[in-house]
Design an enzyme around this catalytic site. Sequence first.
Site, PDB file in Angstrom:
ATOM      1  N   TRP A   1       0.819  -1.215   0.000  1.00  0.00           N
ATOM      2  CA  TRP A   1       0.000   0.000   0.000  1.00  0.00           C
ATOM      3  C   TRP A   1       0.850   1.260   0.000  1.00  0.00           C
ATOM      4  CZ3 TRP A   1      -4.289  -0.486  -2.209  1.00  0.00           C
ATOM      5  CH2 TRP A   1      -5.028  -1.654  -2.067  1.00  0.00           C
TER       6      TRP A   1
ATOM      7  N   ASP B   1      -1.512   6.635   6.344  1.00  0.00           N
ATOM      8  CA  ASP B   1      -2.644   5.856   5.844  1.00  0.00           C
ATOM      9  C   ASP B   1      -3.010   4.851   6.942  1.00  0.00           C
ATOM     10  OD1 ASP B   1      -4.365   4.049   4.678  1.00  0.00           O
ATOM     11  OD2 ASP B   1      -3.106   3.639   2.915  1.00  0.00           O
TER      12      ASP B   1
ATOM     13  N   LYS C   1     -13.124  -1.269   6.578  1.00  0.00           N
ATOM     14  CA  LYS C   1     -12.475  -2.268   7.439  1.00  0.00           C
ATOM     15  C   LYS C   1     -12.999  -2.117   8.875  1.00  0.00           C
ATOM     16  CE  LYS C   1      -8.883  -1.529   4.184  1.00  0.00           C
ATOM     17  NZ  LYS C   1      -8.904  -2.764   3.403  1.00  0.00           N
TER      18      LYS C   1
HETATM   19  N1  PMP Z   1      -4.551   1.707   1.956  1.00  0.00           N
HETATM   20  C1  PMP Z   1      -4.661   0.592   2.696  1.00  0.00           C
HETATM   21  C2  PMP Z   1      -3.792   0.432   3.900  1.00  0.00           C
HETATM   22  C3  PMP Z   1      -5.574  -0.398   2.334  1.00  0.00           C
HETATM   23  O1  PMP Z   1      -5.675  -1.513   3.056  1.00  0.00           O
HETATM   24  C4  PMP Z   1      -6.385  -0.218   1.192  1.00  0.00           C
HETATM   25  C5  PMP Z   1      -7.431  -1.219   0.769  1.00  0.00           C
HETATM   26  N2  PMP Z   1      -7.286  -2.483   1.164  1.00  0.00           N
HETATM   27  C6  PMP Z   1      -6.216   0.941   0.455  1.00  0.00           C
HETATM   28  C7  PMP Z   1      -5.304   1.893   0.868  1.00  0.00           C
HETATM   29  C8  PMP Z   1      -7.025   1.189  -0.777  1.00  0.00           C
HETATM   30  O2  PMP Z   1      -8.309   1.508  -0.426  1.00  0.00           O
HETATM   31  P1  PMP Z   1      -9.478   1.705  -1.523  1.00  0.00           P
HETATM   32  O3  PMP Z   1      -9.707   0.372  -2.133  1.00  0.00           O
HETATM   33  O4  PMP Z   1     -10.599   2.196  -0.663  1.00  0.00           O
HETATM   34  O5  PMP Z   1      -9.022   2.704  -2.487  1.00  0.00           O
END
Ligand code: PMP
Length: 362
Positions: free
Chosen positions: A102, A174, A198
Amino acid sequence: MTQRPYNFSAGPAALPEAVLSQVAADMLNWQGSGMSVMEMSHRGKHFGEIHAQALADFRELMAVPPEFKVLFMQGGGLGENAIVPMNLSGGGVVDFVDSGIWSKKSAKEAAKYATVRVAAQTEGREGIPDAGAWKLSPDAAYVHICSNETINGLEFFDLPDLKALGCDAPLVADMSSHILTRQIDWSRVGLAFAGAQKNIGPAGLTIVVIREDLLDRALPICPSAFHYKTVAENDSMYNTPPTFAIYVAGLVFKWVKAQGGVAAMGALAQAKSDALYAAIDGSELYSNPIHVSCRSRMNVPFFLSDDALNASFLEGAQAAGLLQLKGHKSVGGMRASLYNAVPAAAVQALTQYMREFESRQG
Ligand code: PMP
């Protein structure tokens, strides 16, 4: 209804059963309004109450200080990967800690708007490098970390104190996959964001917590709906917000408060993850590659010693009422996500199944 299966999804993830029941009860007629929440004007009295209460409860749960704004936005984590650099980079230099998939994705997106430098890199096998050893740029507009890497399964237990390291850049974190599971030292944070799907509620809502002095730094190309100052000045109602997701998130906040708040969620997360890591470490069949100092309490990836067993492991798990344990496609293996709505009994059932599966291999 018979007991629902246990759901270990990484997101969209399990929601508290009490919240789902409340949503069902409210569906046709929210509190005598004659309307579903989905059918209400976002500018009307009813939704105004829902929105204000959700905001107040989130602030209270996370002890957000008055000098921070809480914004209810859309776009998810990946949206914020662009929205943050459009608002905060000024087109200059930004520092990233590369700790997994991520944070890598965030850096790649930020590179469209700014010059990205990697201040530190880890895969979690030797722990997270001490912040004192990060190569911070003197001219960085901000420093980005992903404080819980959902796919790799590593968590920053200490947010870096950048000021103490002589770095004036704000920290951007994040927190998508561990928000609402521990208190945050906000004095170390400039901006935190989290997709809701989540620990917060349904997909569609993204929460941004931003220090007020950072609101007005956007590049001219930044869309108005994603301009933090515009969103803040309009109390997150510049455009139509994700009303239903905000309403469900509000019910989740009430549920978390009734459980004892973030401290209780943190204690539960510790107990659940300790039990699962103990089962993994005590076995011959399963392994987890992350250093004990930074193993995530939320997302526990584990690998069977022989990939050929993966399909039968998952099939047996499904039959035992243990859902969505397949690991992310980029790393394979298994992953159990232990968000707030996953009860301790789910981990007991999972570890019991893991032991039985291992003993069947002979
Ligand atoms: N950052 C993290 C730490 C995530 O776990 C996720 C999704 N699993 C995202 C960003 C991306 O999120 P989205 O699919 O809502 O764009």
